[in-house]
Motif scaffolding. Structure first.
Motif, mmCIF file in Angstrom:
data_model
loop_
_atom_site.group_PDB
_atom_site.id
_atom_site.type_symbol
_atom_site.label_atom_id
_atom_site.label_comp_id
_atom_site.label_asym_id
_atom_site.label_seq_id
_atom_site.Cartn_x
_atom_site.Cartn_y
_atom_site.Cartn_z
ATOM 1 N N ALA A 7 0.597 -1.074 0.143
ATOM 2 C CA ALA A 7 0.174 -0.143 -0.108
ATOM 3 C C ALA A 7 1.009 0.928 -0.068
ATOM 4 O O ALA A 7 0.943 2.124 -0.981
ATOM 5 C CB ALA A 7 -1.099 -0.046 1.355
ATOM 6 N N HIS A 8 2.353 0.895 1.047
ATOM 7 C CA HIS A 8 2.671 2.790 0.590
ATOM 8 C C HIS A 8 3.709 2.439 -0.669
ATOM 9 O O HIS A 8 4.008 3.828 -0.768
ATOM 10 C CB HIS A 8 3.977 2.255 2.079
ATOM 11 N N MET A 9 3.910 1.312 -1.208
ATOM 12 C CA MET A 9 4.700 1.529 -2.715
ATOM 13 C C MET A 9 3.580 3.121 -3.241
ATOM 14 O O MET A 9 3.799 3.384 -4.473
ATOM 15 C CB MET A 9 4.679 0.455 -3.020
ATOM 16 N N ALA A 10 2.249 2.725 -3.200
ATOM 17 C CA ALA A 10 0.990 3.003 -4.365
ATOM 18 C C ALA A 10 1.262 4.391 -3.581
ATOM 19 O O ALA A 10 1.583 5.504 -4.384
ATOM 20 C CB ALA A 10 -0.109 2.677 -4.532
ATOM 21 N N THR A 11 1.355 4.813 -2.228
ATOM 22 C CA THR A 11 1.369 6.519 -1.470
ATOM 23 C C THR A 11 1.740 6.601 -2.548
ATOM 24 O O THR A 11 2.158 7.997 -2.867
ATOM 25 C CB THR A 11 0.822 5.845 -0.745
ATOM 26 N N ILE A 12 3.499 6.190 -2.439
ATOM 27 C CA ILE A 12 4.514 7.068 -2.120
ATOM 28 C C ILE A 12 4.538 7.784 -4.326
ATOM 29 O O ILE A 12 4.821 8.394 -4.218
ATOM 30 C CB ILE A 12 5.997 6.347 -2.246
ATOM 31 N N ALA A 13 4.601 6.560 -4.611
ATOM 32 C CA ALA A 13 4.233 6.836 -6.064
ATOM 33 C C ALA A 13 3.236 8.132 -6.754
ATOM 34 O O ALA A 13 3.895 8.649 -7.333
ATOM 35 C CB ALA A 13 3.607 5.926 -6.351
ATOM 36 N N TYR A 14 2.104 7.439 -5.702
ATOM 37 C CA TYR A 14 1.102 8.701 -5.850
ATOM 38 C C TYR A 14 1.547 10.831 -5.616
ATOM 39 O O TYR A 14 2.048 11.391 -6.403
ATOM 40 C CB TYR A 14 0.316 8.569 -5.459
ATOM 41 N N ARG A 15 1.854 10.764 -4.186
ATOM 42 C CA ARG A 15 2.758 11.421 -3.642
ATOM 43 C C ARG A 15 4.285 11.732 -4.726
ATOM 44 O O ARG A 15 3.913 13.287 -4.659
ATOM 45 C CB ARG A 15 2.674 11.030 -2.185
#
Lengths: 517, 162
Positions: free
Chosen positions: A494-502
């Motif tokens: 989940a964090h990978m997607a959040t980091i990718a977005y942010r």
């Protein structure tokens, strides 16, 4: 007529009496033909593949009566639901359910609750930094006897204003953590260090670093940790795993999962309690593990909208979808993630996107996992697992459609025994047990995954089963289904997607070094 | 009691034929339900767009069992009765009542188009209503006492009466 009657019963009479009997012969012939035809047309690929679809496992049980004393930290929306799932519904809630059941026979919440297994626990401690929620949790915790009136209660649990005191209390064996995400890691770490077993809500942590730290501490401890993905208890997800392990879908190349909600509550615009104010809320403790901010009711009650406390769609809802698929396919952490989206509808000052897409690559597995979400549209999109030979739609009900170009099912497709427009395998637990219900609306509502599942035809709350599994694992000193390993995979993914977005970039997982890069 | 003269032969055979066809329809509906172990009136009642009474019947498991049993065996008995001409008047009247229940549970009202399972286009008058009336009309004509087992039953009865 009289003259006829006086005569002997003659041949003509017999013919007229039995004139229509041959019709039954024709009927029997037609029926036989029809049944033969149906027999030829009915082809159960499940039989040919040797699948036993309705082999319900026996309920999981330790056989131990050991009482476990539980403390609950955080009793907002989810904390209350977990208390209910554990057998501690507030009298007001029970009163509502009972009244509603009287007016509407289809509403089985009260009956379902009464029939829930006794988990053999006591809620001895409650911690909430909002006085109103703490009071509520105290009352609920004292309602093991399922009363429908507050007047009949004697408050038994103790309220703690700081969670550390609850964790260190001698009459607490295990804790349920249902706080905002920014507190999960610290509380779970402290609990593990104090030797207390942990049920923690998803997403596991707010940041990647917290996930590493928490995993290390749990691995070094002897506590049983269960992450709150109650979908682990959904019968159809387990069945999906069995079917996929038998290669029913063929080579899987793409998985599509989604979230669609379209109301303020679904977009985390939760009501602000009228009694919330700096006197009733310990704001200092609320922001302790995150960035400082002046007192804000919005941030306190709608914390999921800010990165300081929550993890947006990635941590809240992608995690449910991911864990369901991870449970079935053991995907683990993806090789890479890209994400996109924006704040397109709820322009209310939030930081987290309300439309969000994440695409994960699993080159080792030769497949892509795709998540797509909108909080401003309610069009239903299910979980779809796409293989070379078949496509599986995975909800409370499983449907497997053969692929037009399938190699595995070529013969059956060519023979017209199965076709791509119709499921060749359907699994719907509870379908054959309609008569056993006090109310039988289930099959209409059961299609949406996370609230209920069926065990031997009976509807059961999945959160109840998930907590039960955790408690039984504590009693047996075993690992539950969503332990720290699965939890860690959930968090990092989940964090990978959040980091990718942010950070607006492609994010990679270095599996050797166990690092997000 | 019977006056054959009320019907000419064509009328008698025509009505008997109608009776047998109705019987076939009922018998097959019943046999299909009997042969399908998973069949239950549950979904039918539950989906009823009519009064709440119908769907509440589905919620009562023991009552539902009774309904399923009566429905299956009722249809078979009515079907056999009509085909064989055995207690046909009773069969016609029971059939008419049963079909009227179907009619009332799925009334073809102005708003009901979406509820129809059959895809028929109907307003107020539907297949069920017509069936009910046909059966009622059949019950006025005792064809089974000329063609059917009732011929034997009523003849004996008549002889005893005399």
């Amino acid at each position: 007529m009289n003259s006829n009657n006086q005569k002997k019963y003659n041949r003509r009479d017999i013919i007229k009496t039995l004139a229509t009997v041959p019709v039954l012969g024709a009927f029997a012939y037609g029926l036989t033909k029809k049944l033969q035809y149906r027999q030829e047309q009915t082809y159960h690929i499940a039989d040919e593949l040797g699948l036993n679809l309705y082999d319900d496992p026996d309920p999981f049980s330790s056989g131990s009566d050991k009482l476990i004393r539980v403390g609950i930290i955080g009793s907002g929306i989810r904390g209350r639901q977990l208390l209910e799932a554990a057998g501690f519904a507030h009298p007001d809630v029970l009163k509502d359910w009972a009244m509603s059941a009287e007016q509407n026979k289809d509403d089985t919440r009260y009956q379902d609750y009464l029939e829930q297994d006794n988990l053999r626990i006591e809620i001895t401690a409650v911690c909430d930094i909002f006085d109103v929620h703490a009071r509520y949790a105290l009352e609920a915790s004292s309602n093991a006897t399922k009363k429908t009136s507050k007047d009949q209660l004697t408050i038994k649990a103790k309220r703690y204003k700081n969670y550390r005191d609850l964790i260190n209390a001698t009459d607490v064996d295990a804790v349920i953590i249902a706080t905002p995400d920014h507190w999960h890691a610290q509380m779970a770490i402290d609990a593990a260090k104090a030797g207390k077993h942990i049920y923690v809500e998803k997403g596991l942590t707010r940041t990647v670093d917290e996930a590493y730290a928490l995993r290390n501490v749990i691995k070094q401890s002897n506590v049983v940790l269960q992450l709150g993905h109650q979908g682990r208890q959904t019968a159809s997800f387990r069945k999906a795993k069995q079917l996929i392990d038998k290669n029913i879908l063929g080579k899987i190349s793409l998985i599509e999962v989604c979230t669609n909600r379209n109301d303020p509550n679904g977009a985390w615009v939760y009501p602000i309690h009228p009694d919330g104010n700096p006197q009733t809320i310990d704001w200092k403790q609320f922001i302790e593990p995150t960035n400082p901010h002046p007192f804000s009711l919005e941030r306190f009650f709608r914390w999921r909208c800010w990165w300081d406390y929550g993890t947006g769609l990635g941590g809240d809802l992608l995690t449910h979808e991911y864990d369901a698929i991870n449970q079935v396919l053991n995907l683990g952490i993806p090789h890479s993630a890209v994400a996109s989206g924006g704040i397109y509808f709820f322009k209310d000052g939030r930081e987290v996107p309300d439309v969000f897409q994440a695409v994960y690559e699993y080159p080792d597995r030769d497949l892509t996992f795709m998540y797509s979400a909108s909080l401003a549209n309610d069009n239903y999109r299910g979980k779809v697992i796409m293989g070379h030979d078949a496509t599986m739609r995975m909800e409370n009900r499983l449907e497997i459609f053969p692929d037009r170009q399938s190699t595995q099912y070529r013969k059956q497709l060519d023979a017209g025994l199965i076709n791509p427009d119709q499921p060749m395998i359907t699994y719907e637990p509870g379908r054959n047990a309609v008569d056993a219900y006090t109310s039988a609306t289930e099959k209409y509502f059961a299609s949406r995954g996370l609230l209920y599942t069926h065990i031997k035809g009976k509807r059961v709350n999945t959160a109840h089963l998930h907590i039960k599994e955790w408690l039984e694992c504590i009693r047996m000193n075993k690992q539950p289904s969503c332990n720290i390993d699965q939890a860690f995979e959930e968090a990092v993914t989940a964090h990978m997607a959040t980091i990718a977005y942010r950070e607006n970039r492609k994010v990679f997982w270095d599996a050797d070094k166990e690092q997000v890069v | 009691m019977l006056t054959k003269s009320n019907l000419n032969l064509t009328q008698l055979y025509g009505l008997s034929c109608l009776r047998v066809l109705m019987g076939w329809y009922f018998l097959y509906e019943g046999v299909v339900k009997f042969l399908d172990p998973n069949w239950s009136a549950f979904a039918y009642l539950k989906n009823s767009p009519g009064s709440n009474i119908w769907s509440s019947l589905a919620d009562n498991a023991s009552l539902l069992n009774v309904i399923d049993f009566l429905n299956t065996w009722g249809l078979i008995a009515i079907g056999l009765g009509l085909i064989l001409g055995l207690l046909s008047k009773l069969a016609s009247v029971s059939g008419a009542i049963l079909v009227m229940l179907y009619y009332l549970s799925y009334p073809p009202t102005v708003a009901s188009q979406n509820f129809q399972l059959t895809g028929d286009h109907v307003l107020w008058v539907d297949k069920n209503l017509i069936f009910a009336v046909v059966l009622l009309v059949l019950s006025f004509f005792p064809t089974s006492q000329f063609i059917g087992i009732d011929r034997l039953l009523f003849k004996q009865k008549n002889s005893i009466d005399e």
